[in-house]
Design an enzyme around this catalytic site. Structure first.
Site, PDB file in Angstrom:
ATOM      1  CG  ASN A 422     -42.506 -18.778  21.654  1.00 38.87           C
ATOM      2  OD1 ASN A 422     -43.157 -19.594  21.036  1.00 38.87           O
ATOM      3  ND2 ASN A 422     -41.358 -19.071  22.248  1.00 38.87           N
ATOM      4  CD  GLU A 455     -37.579 -17.245  14.498  1.00 37.86           C
ATOM      5  OE1 GLU A 455     -38.794 -17.339  14.717  1.00 37.86           O
ATOM      6  OE2 GLU A 455     -36.935 -18.078  13.822  1.00 37.86           O
TER       7      GLU A 455
HETATM    8 ZN   LIG Z   1     -40.201 -19.548  10.985  1.00 42.81          ZN
END
Ligand SMILES: [Zn+2]
Length: 1038
Positions: A422, A455
């Site tokens: 996110n 990430e």
């Molecule tokens: Zn990923």
């Protein structure tokens, strides 16, 4: 997203993994049945729990009543009227004055209802109520001979969301939330319908207005259409093109317990259970948290406000702009507006975590939030520190600054994936981000590092530039996975991750999976929301990464980097499809005077499934000429005739084959040959009598290479005389190719075993690791065979000399040693693992001594990097006290890495009663975390004494397992492949087929893959097992 994203260790499907070391074989003794249950059983805590629940109920009810009264009064006073949602269960408006905006947003949903699962009943009623309306609507469309827009798998294109204002109230005391969303809509084509995603929520009111102040557009009716997870608003007149409208929806829902959408999880602090709420929207779960246009192409800006009790704090993608405190102990956090973004990486959390903070050179504030005890211990400091450095790395590499003012990393106890990227609020499961340097092994550190690198890459590839649709999910996942290695090289330059570890952990790993006839292309069409999870598999992650690496290598790394910079700059805050990438990269190549049609080349690799095996054969009659042919590699050659497409010549690739010629002391520099036909002749200069050929230099290509036997023999001789003429990565590549070519029947069974004969001299980690990984499935095919000990003996001989040379680590590594000795320590670990699992006596003794010392002194002096090996060996060899001791430690330790290896060690016993008990306990969430239960079952399946138990348990508990993991498909597919991949008898194959006939539930793809794997296992045993044993017998008597 990291599957397990997904960071799982053994084959199939899971986003990013370090692979799994060969599991250890059990020794001969185990614990007596019954000894474990008493020690193992979770202490009943019924009384406290009941009291707690009771208090919560009473409190929740009281708060609900108060809120209800307040809301009703405000509503009456303000007399704000709303269109009632026609989908509401009972038709008439509820007596609570739901229409009042501020009130409704604050009202606990389910006020007056007991907490529990009211929504389910509600939803069913809604679905029934909706059916009538929906049928009428459908009839109308049928008259027009068109498909109603809400029945189509994709949202209709006539509307576009520009901006969302989302106000939420989170009621942590009864795990519900209410929301009010205002969506500003642009009308592209006139229509009376608004169709947007909404799933598993109760909608209280809907209003449509031309803008916020002007009068409303009357809502005729509205209804859910659960099949496509949409909510339909039917208006009394058409929305006009190029006008902007505001859609307001008031709703409420549960803070779910199932790890998707807006869900809850908990942890224990000072003996008290604490709860938190957090989101997981990727790929299609934002619609469970608020009504929205839940497809990645609908980028919009978001302004989020979250109201919660002041004892909690709230987080979202952006920083808090203002907080408004109320007298009753509630607070509303208003977050800054986001840039344009897709719904799937929107996020929020309500928790009472604490944090530590750092700031990058460019001023980005990075915080790590975790449970207070972890923060106090400093368990998040490592992640925080590397995150700061990695943001700086990516900003420099991509030449595009990080887009938001802050990045929070949130460590949660439960999450369906390893992590989720996110934007500005990335969520990690604790095991993938918290690290206690004093008790973490290097492999754990590497694991944590790579999840974070992954990430962070997504903040650019995924969040800033988003794939147009899920068929190209590999565009973001492949890049993030590839950059795990590039980014880790930046942090630890000596580790050579991209050049070395990438091979074993990504390339070799995914070629196992993609070598099945039932594989699928890396780009795969997908429409239904329920199918979207399917595209997040190892093919997308690992094959995506392997193709990107091949591309970077044939383009040249600096041109590739330039191309990526252009791609991100051109498409930032937007969406891009694979052709956008190919075009940008082709242009970058052109700028340096090279011309390759990247789209043409890459389409063959991304749209076709599988990969080629290249065969290089010397031409007997013409000097210096070789014949290079290509065909699709498959493990089960018998699968070919079943699928006519496999047998014909339709599978062709344009292959950038690098090739070099070597002799006893020297290897030529590589040349690149583009192979695009079934078979081609090529002239190779300087090919002498004793020279050998080597293809796919440093294994940069996504394919296997086979040679004529003469060339294999020359290579084996070379390795024995002076292996260093061939590079480390090529040695690993030769090993992996040879074992797999033999497994599929392309090569005699003895060749791979002859290759590893030079191992007494092999001092590099990577070839050992490649061999260990390739030996693992072979070992599992043989481990229940009568003559197993011949194989065992042969492997022990190859390992013995290096085991003696390296010895055991003497003390725990301190931090400064990590950088320098990573390769050496990993090598030593690999050799010890092979020695202990194949039964080296010294290794067993050493493990037993270390365990005994731990038990008698109650001080764990076992070197970190070999703890898992020692625990497992100890459990398998020593008496029941050891198991009980390990079980006790599993319960008492708070360090997540330690907990995991202790749990896995328990699966190493050869006592079938205990293994059965462990399996049964694994489904008790109080004892074993949901995500770890799968590991327990899979590890029992790897144990030859437990394989049939795990297989039986899996079949008996399938309904429960499927209900628990079915929605996170990668978990199911990891479980299915983990339990079945080493089944190898006719009987087991029959059981598998019978089970598939009778089972209920999805996962058809995973099951057909399982059948093919087991068929290939059975076939290999029938055709080659005897050949292998004969050669081994002969070899051992010499
Ligand atoms: Zn990923």
């Amino acid at each position: 997203m990291d599957l397990e994203e997904k960071r799982e260790k053994r084959p199939p499907v899971t986003p990013m993994m370090i692979e799994e070391e060969a599991a250890l074989r059990n020794g001969s003794r185990g614990l007596p049945p019954g000894s474990w249950a008493e020690a193992a059983g979770p202490r009943p805590r019924t009384t406290e729990r009941h009291i707690a629940v009771h208090k919560r109920l009473v409190l929740g009810f009281a708060v609900s009543i108060l809120a209800l009264l307040a809301v009703t009064m405000i509503a009456v006073l303000l007399s704000v009227r709303f269109e009632e949602c026609s989908a509401a269960a009972d038709g008439p408006p509820r007596a609570s004055g739901n229409g009042s905006l501020p009130g409704a947003a604050r009202q606990p949903p389910g006020a007056g209802q007991p907490p529990g699962r009211p929504e389910q009943e509600e939803e069913e009623k809604e679905a029934r109520g909706g059916e009538v309306v929906e049928e009428e609507e459908e009839e109308e469309w049928q008259r027009r001979r068109e498909l109603p827009p809400w029945t189509r798998p994709r949202l209709p294109r006539h509307l576009r969301p520009l901006h969302y204002n989302l106000m939420l109230s989170a009621f942590m005391e009864n795990f519900t939330f209410s929301g009010e969303v205002n969506v500003q809509l642009e009308v592209l084509n006139a229509s009376r319908y608004i169709v947007l995603h909404a799933h598993r929520m109760h909608i209280e009111a809907v209003r449509v207005a031309e803008d916020k102040l002007a009068g409303g557009v009357r809502v005729d009716r509205s209804f859910f259409y659960p099949q496509t997870q949409v909510f339909v608003v039917v208006l009394n007149r058409s929305l006009e093109v190029q006008k902007s409208y505001n859609l307001k929806i008031i709703y409420n829902a549960l803070i779910e317990n199932e790890l998707l959408g807006f869900f809850r999880s908990s942890y224990v602090l000072h003996g008290e259970r604490r709860f938190l709420g957090v989101t997981q929207f990727s790929p299609t779960h934002a619609r469970k948290a608020f009504p929205c246009f839940d497809e990645p192409i609908y980028k919009a800006t978001f302004k989020i406000s979250i109201r919660h009790q002041a004892t909690y704090l709230s987080l979202s993608n952006m920083p808090v702009e203002t907080s408004v405190f109320e007298e009753d102990g509630w607070v509303t956090d208003h977050f800054s507006q986001t840039p344009l973004m897709s719904t799937y990486y929107l996020a929020w959390a309500v928790c009472n975590f604490t944090y530590r903070e750092t700031v990058t050179k460019s001023g980005v504030v990075v915080r790590l939030y975790a449970r207070p005890d972890a923060i106090r211990r400093g368990s998040g400091d490592y992640a925080l520190n590397i995150t700061r450095r990695l943001i700086e790395f990516y900003e420099d590499y991509f030449k595009v600054p990080y887009s938001l003012p802050k990045l929070d990393l949130l460590a949660v106890p439960k999450h369906p994936y390893a992590a989720m990227e996110n934007w500005g609020l990335s969520v990690f499961v604790e095991q993938r981000i918290l690290l206690d340097p004093s008790i973490s092994s290097i492999s754990y550190l590497l694991d944590v590092t790579m999840v974070i690198v992954h990430e962070l890459c997504h903040q650019w590839f995924g969040d800033l530039v988003t794939p147009v649709w899920w068929e190209d999910v590999w565009l973001k996942e492949g890049f993030a996975h590839y950059f795990e290695f590039v980014g880790t090289d930046y942090l630890y330059p000596g580790w050579n991750m991209e050049k070395q570890r990438f091979l074993t952990d990504v390339l070799h790993e995914v070629m196992l999976l993609d070598g099945l006839a039932s594989s699928h292309p890396v780009s795969q069409e997908v429409q239904q929301a329920t199918d979207i999870d399917r595209v997040f598999d190892w093919i997308a992650y690992k094959k995506g990464a392997a193709l990107i690496r091949m591309l970077a290598n044939f383009m040249g790394h600096s041109v590739f980097q330039m191309g990526l910079q252009d791609y991100l700059t051109i498409h930032k805050y937007g969406n891009a499809a694979r052709n956008d990438l190919w075009n940008t990269l082709s242009k970058a190549l052109k700028r340096v005077g090279k011309s390759v049609n990247i789209q043409q080349v890459m389409d063959q690799w991304t749209l076709q499934m599988g990969y080629p095996v290249i065969t290089i054969v010397g031409n007997e009659t013409t000097d210096n000429v070789i014949v290079i042919s290509q065909e699709r590699f498959v493990y089960d050659i018998d699968a070919k005739p079943k699928d006519p497409a496999l047998g014909d010549s339709s599978y062709l690739w344009q292959i950038p084959l690098t090739i070099a010629v070597g002799n006893t002391s020297h290897i030529s520099s590589e040349a690149i040959i583009w192979v695009s036909n079934k078979s081609e002749h090529h002239r190779i200069p300087a090919l002498e009598e004793a020279s050998w050929l080597l293809g796919n230099i440093n294994q940069t290509g996504y394919f296997r290479v086979n040679y004529d036997i003469r060339n294999w023999r020359l290579i084996i001789n070379q390795l024995t005389r002076n292996h260093e003429v061939i590079s480390v990565s090529n040695r690993a590549g030769l090993i992996d190719d040879a074992f797999n070519l033999a497994r599929a029947g392309y090569l005699p069974q003895n060749i791979p075993l002859e290759i590893i004969r030079y191992f007494s001299e092999e001092k590099d980690f990577l070839p050992w690791h490649a061999a260990s990984r390739a030996l693992y499935p072979l070992d599992k095919l043989l481990d229940r065979a009568e003559n197993y000990n011949i194989f065992n003996e042969y492997i022990l001989r190859q390992v013995a000399s290096m085991y003696l040379k390296l010895g055991w680590p003497t003390n725990n590594l301190n931090k400064s040693l990590v950088q320098a000795s990573y390769q050496h320590e990993e090598l030593r670990r690999e050799v010890i693992m092979l020695a202990c699992s194949f039964g080296n006596k010294h290794c067993h003794q050493q493990a037993a001594t270390l365990i005994s010392d731990w038990i008698s002194s109650n001080r764990n002096r076992i070197p970190l990097n070999v703890r898992d090996i020692v625990y497992c060996t100890g459990v398998s060899l020593m008496d029941e006290d050891v198991w009980e001791f390990i079980w006790m430690k599993f319960h008492s330790t708070t360090a997540v890495s330690e907990k995991k290896i202790l749990l896995e060690a328990l699966t190493c016993s050869d006592d079938r009663n205990l293994l059965n008990r462990l399996l049964n306990l694994s489904l008790n969430s109080e004892v074993v975390l949901d995500q770890d239960a799968i590991d327990v079952i899979i590890h029992v399946a790897r144990n030859p004494h437990g394989r049939d138990l795990a297989w039986k348990f899996f079949r008996e508990k399938w309904k429960i397992l499927n209900a628990r993991y079915g929605e996170a498909l990668f978990m199911n597919s990891k479980l299915i492949s983990g339990v079945t991949e080493f089944l190898n008898t006719e009987e087991e194959l029959r059981e598998l087929k019978n089970f598939i006939k009778s089972y209920e539930g999805g996962a058809a793809v995973s099951f057909s893959r399982a059948v093919e794997t087991v068929e290939a296992n059975v076939r290999w045993k029938k055709l080659y097992k005897e050949e292998l044993f004969q050669w081994l017998r002969k070899s051992l008597t010499h």
